[in-house]
Design an enzyme around this catalytic site. Structure first.
Site, mmCIF file in Angstrom:
data_model
loop_
_atom_site.group_PDB
_atom_site.id
_atom_site.type_symbol
_atom_site.label_atom_id
_atom_site.label_comp_id
_atom_site.label_asym_id
_atom_site.label_seq_id
_atom_site.Cartn_x
_atom_site.Cartn_y
_atom_site.Cartn_z
ATOM 1 N N MET A 30 0.851 -1.195 0.000
ATOM 2 C CA MET A 30 0.000 0.000 0.000
ATOM 3 C C MET A 30 0.883 1.241 0.000
ATOM 4 O O MET A 30 0.441 2.328 0.401
ATOM 5 C CB MET A 30 -0.932 -0.011 1.217
ATOM 6 C CG MET A 30 -1.893 -1.209 1.188
ATOM 7 S SD MET A 30 -3.428 -0.934 2.099
ATOM 8 C CE MET A 30 -2.802 -0.644 3.712
ATOM 9 N N GLU A 35 12.153 -0.427 4.773
ATOM 10 C CA GLU A 35 13.091 -1.543 4.587
ATOM 11 C C GLU A 35 12.383 -2.909 4.608
ATOM 12 O O GLU A 35 12.868 -3.868 4.023
ATOM 13 C CB GLU A 35 14.187 -1.516 5.664
ATOM 14 C CG GLU A 35 15.205 -0.403 5.471
ATOM 15 C CD GLU A 35 15.991 -0.522 4.160
ATOM 16 O OE1 GLU A 35 16.313 -1.651 3.765
ATOM 17 O OE2 GLU A 35 16.241 0.528 3.530
ATOM 18 N N GLY A 36 11.269 -2.990 5.328
ATOM 19 C CA GLY A 36 10.518 -4.255 5.359
ATOM 20 C C GLY A 36 10.046 -4.625 3.953
ATOM 21 O O GLY A 36 10.202 -5.772 3.504
ATOM 22 N N HIS A 37 9.484 -3.638 3.236
ATOM 23 C CA HIS A 37 9.051 -3.896 1.850
ATOM 24 C C HIS A 37 10.259 -4.253 0.986
ATOM 25 O O HIS A 37 10.188 -5.144 0.146
ATOM 26 C CB HIS A 37 8.365 -2.657 1.257
ATOM 27 C CG HIS A 37 7.101 -2.261 1.953
ATOM 28 N ND1 HIS A 37 6.998 -1.136 2.726
ATOM 29 C CD2 HIS A 37 5.875 -2.857 1.977
ATOM 30 C CE1 HIS A 37 5.765 -1.040 3.197
ATOM 31 N NE2 HIS A 37 5.068 -2.064 2.762
ATOM 32 N N LYS A 151 5.185 -10.003 9.536
ATOM 33 C CA LYS A 151 4.642 -9.047 10.518
ATOM 34 C C LYS A 151 3.111 -9.098 10.513
ATOM 35 O O LYS A 151 2.478 -9.067 11.541
ATOM 36 C CB LYS A 151 5.112 -7.623 10.230
ATOM 37 C CG LYS A 151 4.905 -6.753 11.446
ATOM 38 C CD LYS A 151 4.958 -5.305 11.116
ATOM 39 C CE LYS A 151 3.619 -4.721 11.299
ATOM 40 N NZ LYS A 151 2.965 -4.094 10.254
ATOM 41 N N VAL A 178 11.176 -7.420 9.647
ATOM 42 C CA VAL A 178 12.359 -6.545 9.723
ATOM 43 C C VAL A 178 12.103 -5.559 10.866
ATOM 44 O O VAL A 178 11.011 -4.995 10.973
ATOM 45 C CB VAL A 178 12.582 -5.793 8.392
ATOM 46 C CG1 VAL A 178 13.813 -4.901 8.478
ATOM 47 C CG2 VAL A 178 12.737 -6.791 7.239
ATOM 48 N N SER A 187 6.865 -0.633 10.097
ATOM 49 C CA SER A 187 5.485 -0.517 9.636
ATOM 50 C C SER A 187 5.294 0.890 9.084
ATOM 51 O O SER A 187 5.868 1.852 9.622
ATOM 52 C CB SER A 187 4.524 -0.718 10.825
ATOM 53 O OG SER A 187 3.245 -0.210 10.513
ATOM 54 N N SER A 188 4.477 1.004 8.051
ATOM 55 C CA SER A 188 4.205 2.341 7.500
ATOM 56 C C SER A 188 3.546 3.213 8.558
ATOM 57 O O SER A 188 3.680 4.437 8.546
ATOM 58 C CB SER A 188 3.293 2.234 6.278
ATOM 59 O OG SER A 188 3.865 1.347 5.344
ATOM 60 N N ARG A 189 2.831 2.576 9.493
ATOM 61 C CA ARG A 189 2.115 3.359 10.524
ATOM 62 C C ARG A 189 3.047 3.897 11.603
ATOM 63 O O ARG A 189 2.638 4.750 12.388
ATOM 64 C CB ARG A 189 1.004 2.509 11.142
ATOM 65 C CG ARG A 189 -0.140 2.255 10.160
ATOM 66 C CD ARG A 189 -1.360 1.636 10.821
ATOM 67 N NE ARG A 189 -2.504 1.649 9.944
ATOM 68 C CZ ARG A 189 -2.907 0.607 9.202
ATOM 69 N NH1 ARG A 189 -2.245 -0.518 9.231
ATOM 70 N NH2 ARG A 189 -3.978 0.714 8.422
#
Ligand code: PAF
Length: 282
Positions: A30, A35-37, A151, A178, A187-189
């Site tokens: 989204m 870094e997770g993505h 996650k 990550v 997280s983006s949040r």
């Protein structure tokens, strides 16, 4: 790196890749990438020769009063980040009317308890939105492999089941969480957190680490472990959404720690809802 907005162009692009014998790895997102993505892109790129990423803030997975409107949409920055990896061949950025044309009335739902527990209990309808949009994306992208982050453990399990139940010719690959140096899961949040809230947020991971230590020391009662996690989180003044221990196959509540269990929790740091989990294998 190709940027495609239209579904028809995406169909043509993926048909061409198939015809040329390429294997395709797909990372649905989204946006508001971190870094997770990128770790999903790395894994996809190690296992496929063409990589497709989608960026679409999916309205149907947000409930009334949730953060759909304020969800970050830094598209330019995201595209730059993906381009700099030199690993992404195509980014699919459809708009809302394309994914949900006026009058569209078809949904994909998982009709068992897996979608109603944990995050599904706090966010009714959330997983119906996730399964619907990912079913659409799989029909459009037709990847060999789909990359998902651990996650969102419940999402990963539900989507793996949907893929199996509906016979998609796609393998779901679930990649490790990550974390920041202090353990906070990316997280983006996390971008919503004030500096003070950011300092408090790692309590979620710390409480899961404590649970892991309890199991290592021989504790097998799920109730005792959940109670301790709740106590530790509450001590930091943070509000708990849920703390659950469940089987990793069906997400049914576990009473005893045995086999593979998921310990998952969601908290509110201020108004920001954060989730994290760990899988225990005995
Ligand atoms: O995990 C996410 O970012 C979303 O739930 C997904 C899988 C891209 C579907 O909108």
């Amino acid at each position: 790196m190709k940027i495609i907005k239209e579904i028809s162009e995406m169909h043509e692009y993926t048909a061409k890749l198939k015809k040329r014998g390429h294997s395709t790895g797909f990372v649905p997102t989204m946006g508001a990438l971190h870094e997770g993505h990128l770790s999903l892109v790395d894994r996809a790129s190690a296992e496929n020769n063409k990589i497709i990423v989608s960026i679409f803030v999916n309205p149907t997975q947000f409930g009334p009063g949730e953060d759909f409107d304020k969800y970050p949409r830094p598209l330019k920055k995201d595209l730059k980040m993906l381009k700099e990896t030199r690993k992404v061949d195509c980014v699919f950025t459809p708009d809302r009317d394309m994914m949900y044309p006026p009058g569209a009335a078809s949904y994909v739902t998982l009709e068992n308890e897996m979608a109603n527990v944990l995050c599904g209990a706090s966010r009714p309808g959330h997983f119906k939105g996730v399964t619907t949009v990912v079913a659409e994306l799989l029909n459009i992208v037709k990847p060999d492999r789909l990359y998902l982050g651990q996650k969102d453990a419940q999402q990963a399990l539900i989507l793996s089941k949907m893929i199996k139940d509906l016979h998609y010719n796609t393998e779901a690959v679930i990649c490790p969480i990550v974390r920041e140096k202090d353990g906070l899961a990316l997280s983006s949040r996390n971008a919503y957190l004030t500096p003070e809230q950011r300092d408090t947020a790692p309590i979620l991971y710390k409480s899961l680490q404590m649970a892991e230590s309890m199991v290592e020391l021989g504790e097998r009662s799920a109730e005792t472990i959940k109670k301790e996690i709740r106590r530790k989180i509450k001590e930091s003044g943070v509000e708990i959404d849920y703390v659950e221990i469940a089987g990793t196959e069906d997400l049914a509540p576990a009473e005893i720690i045995a086999g593979n269990v998921l310990i998952a929790a969601a908290i509110f740091v201020g108004k920001t809802r954060l989730i994290d989990n760990t899988i225990i294998k005995i």
